[in-house]
Design an enzyme around this catalytic site. Structure first.
Site, PDB file in Angstrom:
ATOM      1  N   SER A   1       0.836  -1.209   0.000  1.00 12.87           N
ATOM      2  CA  SER A   1       0.000   0.000   0.000  1.00 12.87           C
ATOM      3  C   SER A   1       0.861   1.244   0.000  1.00 12.87           C
ATOM      4  O   SER A   1       1.945   1.269   0.602  1.00 12.87           O
ATOM      5  CB  SER A   1      -0.869  -0.019   1.259  1.00 12.87           C
ATOM      6  OG  SER A   1      -1.431   1.249   1.481  1.00 12.87           O
TER       7      SER A   1
ATOM      8  N   TYR B   1      -1.136  -0.167  10.730  1.00  4.77           N
ATOM      9  CA  TYR B   1      -1.416  -0.852   9.460  1.00  4.77           C
ATOM     10  C   TYR B   1      -0.256  -0.645   8.487  1.00  4.77           C
ATOM     11  O   TYR B   1       0.273  -1.597   7.897  1.00  4.77           O
ATOM     12  CB  TYR B   1      -2.735  -0.320   8.861  1.00  4.77           C
ATOM     13  CG  TYR B   1      -2.923  -0.674   7.416  1.00  4.77           C
ATOM     14  CD1 TYR B   1      -3.091  -1.996   7.020  1.00  4.77           C
ATOM     15  CD2 TYR B   1      -2.926   0.315   6.424  1.00  4.77           C
ATOM     16  CE1 TYR B   1      -3.251  -2.326   5.685  1.00  4.77           C
ATOM     17  CE2 TYR B   1      -3.094  -0.010   5.095  1.00  4.77           C
ATOM     18  CZ  TYR B   1      -3.246  -1.328   4.723  1.00  4.77           C
ATOM     19  OH  TYR B   1      -3.390  -1.646   3.407  1.00  4.77           O
TER      20      TYR B   1
ATOM     21  N   LYS C   1       2.470  -3.316   6.828  1.00  8.69           N
ATOM     22  CA  LYS C   1       2.682  -3.515   5.387  1.00  8.69           C
ATOM     23  C   LYS C   1       4.168  -3.380   5.055  1.00  8.69           C
ATOM     24  O   LYS C   1       4.716  -4.157   4.271  1.00  8.69           O
ATOM     25  CB  LYS C   1       1.863  -2.502   4.574  1.00  8.69           C
ATOM     26  CG  LYS C   1       0.401  -2.875   4.421  1.00  8.69           C
ATOM     27  CD  LYS C   1       0.244  -4.088   3.523  1.00  8.69           C
ATOM     28  CE  LYS C   1      -1.187  -4.525   3.345  1.00  8.69           C
ATOM     29  NZ  LYS C   1      -1.344  -5.819   2.671  1.00  8.69           N
TER      30      LYS C   1
HETATM   31  N1  UFG Z   1     -13.232  10.507   3.353  1.00 13.26           N
HETATM   32  C1  UFG Z   1     -14.340  11.266   3.693  1.00 13.26           C
HETATM   33  N2  UFG Z   1     -15.419  10.610   4.217  1.00 13.26           N
HETATM   34  C2  UFG Z   1     -15.428   9.256   4.417  1.00 13.26           C
HETATM   35  C3  UFG Z   1     -14.293   8.505   4.063  1.00 13.26           C
HETATM   36  C4  UFG Z   1     -13.208   9.181   3.546  1.00 13.26           C
HETATM   37  O1  UFG Z   1     -14.355  12.491   3.531  1.00 13.26           O
HETATM   38  O2  UFG Z   1     -16.440   8.742   4.900  1.00 13.26           O
HETATM   39  C5  UFG Z   1     -12.090  11.205   2.729  1.00 13.26           C
HETATM   40  C6  UFG Z   1     -10.786  11.065   3.492  1.00 13.26           C
HETATM   41  O3  UFG Z   1     -10.668  12.067   4.474  1.00 13.26           O
HETATM   42  C7  UFG Z   1      -9.768  11.174   2.367  1.00 13.26           C
HETATM   43  C8  UFG Z   1     -10.484  10.555   1.157  1.00 13.26           C
HETATM   44  O4  UFG Z   1     -11.874  10.602   1.477  1.00 13.26           O
HETATM   45  O5  UFG Z   1      -9.503  12.525   2.076  1.00 13.26           O
HETATM   46  C9  UFG Z   1     -10.099   9.115   0.905  1.00 13.26           C
HETATM   47  O6  UFG Z   1     -10.264   8.373   2.098  1.00 13.26           O
HETATM   48  P1  UFG Z   1     -10.247   6.776   2.105  1.00 13.26           P
HETATM   49  O7  UFG Z   1     -10.488   6.328   3.512  1.00 13.26           O
HETATM   50  O8  UFG Z   1     -11.135   6.232   1.054  1.00 13.26           O
HETATM   51  O9  UFG Z   1      -8.765   6.437   1.640  1.00 13.26           O
HETATM   52  P2  UFG Z   1      -7.373   6.828   2.310  1.00 13.26           P
HETATM   53  O10 UFG Z   1      -6.587   7.519   1.253  1.00 13.26           O
HETATM   54  O11 UFG Z   1      -7.526   7.514   3.604  1.00 13.26           O
HETATM   55  O12 UFG Z   1      -6.822   5.397   2.646  1.00 13.26           O
HETATM   56  C10 UFG Z   1      -6.389   4.534   1.610  1.00 13.26           C
HETATM   57  C11 UFG Z   1      -6.547   3.077   2.042  1.00 13.26           C
HETATM   58  C12 UFG Z   1      -5.713   2.805   3.247  1.00 13.26           C
HETATM   59  C13 UFG Z   1      -4.315   3.257   3.013  1.00 13.26           C
HETATM   60  C14 UFG Z   1      -4.268   4.693   2.535  1.00 13.26           C
HETATM   61  C15 UFG Z   1      -2.904   5.185   2.174  1.00 13.26           C
HETATM   62  O13 UFG Z   1      -7.890   2.786   2.352  1.00 13.26           O
HETATM   63  O14 UFG Z   1      -5.729   1.417   3.498  1.00 13.26           O
HETATM   64  O15 UFG Z   1      -5.070   4.821   1.376  1.00 13.26           O
HETATM   65  O16 UFG Z   1      -2.387   4.488   1.116  1.00 13.26           O
HETATM   66  F1  UFG Z   1      -3.626   3.171   4.176  1.00 13.26           F
END
Ligand code: UFG
Length: 337
Positions: free
Chosen positions: A124, A148, A152
């Protein structure tokens, strides 16, 4: 080729199994169904017209793994089995170490015992931590800031040590950005148990009426519209990146790391608007505080995968939304039957 897919009933694993079966490979699935269901493999069979053996097993059980590997005798392993919730990892760091690191070590040891020399690993972009420079290249320093990400990175390191220990061993470590969407058939997709942690499945569930509204975590980031920017990649492109990695591994000894992303960043509002435009369904939302541990912007430099794997992501945000929604509609239809 005889291929073992760990976590083969999960979101990414199931799409991988479809692609491998369609490519004419012999596939065996290992899954503990902790965050998936054996029913998914029936859908895989419907899509491909092919059956593959599935073993209910846990990678943390070394003895069981050794016995299964001796029976399956794979030429190559795709390793997806693991836990992936950042929030859960903060609450249960030892569990994440056990599942993601010890599980990988057990797998490597079982592979060594049965003479399997090749692994493609599901890593990741979280291993990079807060970006110092964008886009993120594979040489960017690694500094994960949650258990997490630490797990990884430790699993990546275990794999590199494993390839270093014997010259015939081969590994490709794939650092995913944000995989979303679903198979074009609408028969398999992402089905998180409980409240989704990630943006895309949450949007899809709001659109389906399963949740009242999306909570956007912060609109005061230093991004064009203030919401977080990520590199969303269609699951089909992601799987094709693995197929390219499989071909690469056949001819390259040692370990190699590749980013799998599109190189483009979209904000949360971009994704909401793209989803609304692709489906015609309004996604109500409320702006909330920032989520702890989130960064403003994260996207890939995908040039290494293009030059060395000959792979480039082709599908855009609109297709991700359309395919993700088709899958959700089928789920809702099934639930009403
Ligand atoms: N977000 C919202 N509302 C939600 C969920 C997410 O506004 O209900 C926003 C987050 O703040 C972020 C974006 O949407 O700005 C993406 O969030 P995600 O949770 O979908 O994805 P992330 O980039 O935070 O996380 C992903 C993977 C993780 C990994 C991370 C870094 O899900 O497993 O990328 O590689 F760790």
């Amino acid at each position: 080729m005889q291929i073992l897919v760990t976590g083969g009933a999960g979101y990414i694993g199931s799409h991988m199994v479809v692609s491998l079966l369609e490519g004419g490979h012999q596939v065996a699935v290992l899954d503990n169904y902790a965050n998936s269901s054996a029913d998914i493999l029936k859908q895989v069979e419907e899509i491909t017209g092919k059956k593959c053996p599935a073993y209910e097993a846990d990678v943390t059980d070394a003895g069981q793994l050794d016995a299964l590997m001796a029976e399956i005798r794979p030429d190559s392993v795709f390793h997806f089995a693991g836990r992936k919730s950042v929030a859960e990892s903060v609450e249960r760091p030892d569990f994440y170490h056990q599942q993601n690191v010890v599980g990988t070590q057990n797998l490597l040891s079982a592979m060594a015992k049965c003479g399997c020399n090749q692994i493609i690993f599901s890593s990741s972009a979280t291993v990079y931590g807060a970006p110092e420079k964008l886009p993120l290249t594979e040489t960017h320093r690694v500094s994960p800031f949650n258990p997490y990400g630490v797990s990884k990175l430790a699993a990546e390191n275990a794999i590199t040590r494993w390839t270093d220990a014997a010259p015939e061993r081969r590994a490709v470590l794939l650092r995913y950005f944000n995989p979303v969407g679903a198979h074009i058939s609408g028969k398999i997709g992402e089905n998180p148990k409980g409240r989704p942690n990630n943006l895309f499945p949450f949007i899809v569930q709001v659109a389906a009426g399963l949740r009242a509204e999306l909570e956007i975590y912060g609109d005061d980031y230093e991004t064009p519209d203030g919401t977080g920017v990520r590199d969303y990649i269609h699951i089909t492109d992601l799987v094709e990146g693995h197929i390219a990695a499989l071909a690469y591994a056949q001819n390259h000894k040692g370990s190699e790391i590749f980013n799998l992303g599109t190189g483009k960043g979209y904000s949360v509002c971009d994704v909401v608007h793209a989803f609304e435009a692709a489906t015609g369904i309004k996604v109500p939302y409320q702006i909330k505080d920032r989520r702890a541990g989130d960064i403003a912007t994260c996207y890939a430099d995908a040039a290494k995968a293009e030059s060395q794997l000959g792979w480039v992501a082709k599908l855009g945000l609109e297709q991700m939304c359309r395919d993700g929604w088709r899958w959700q509609e089928n789920q809702s239809g099934d639930a009403q039957k």
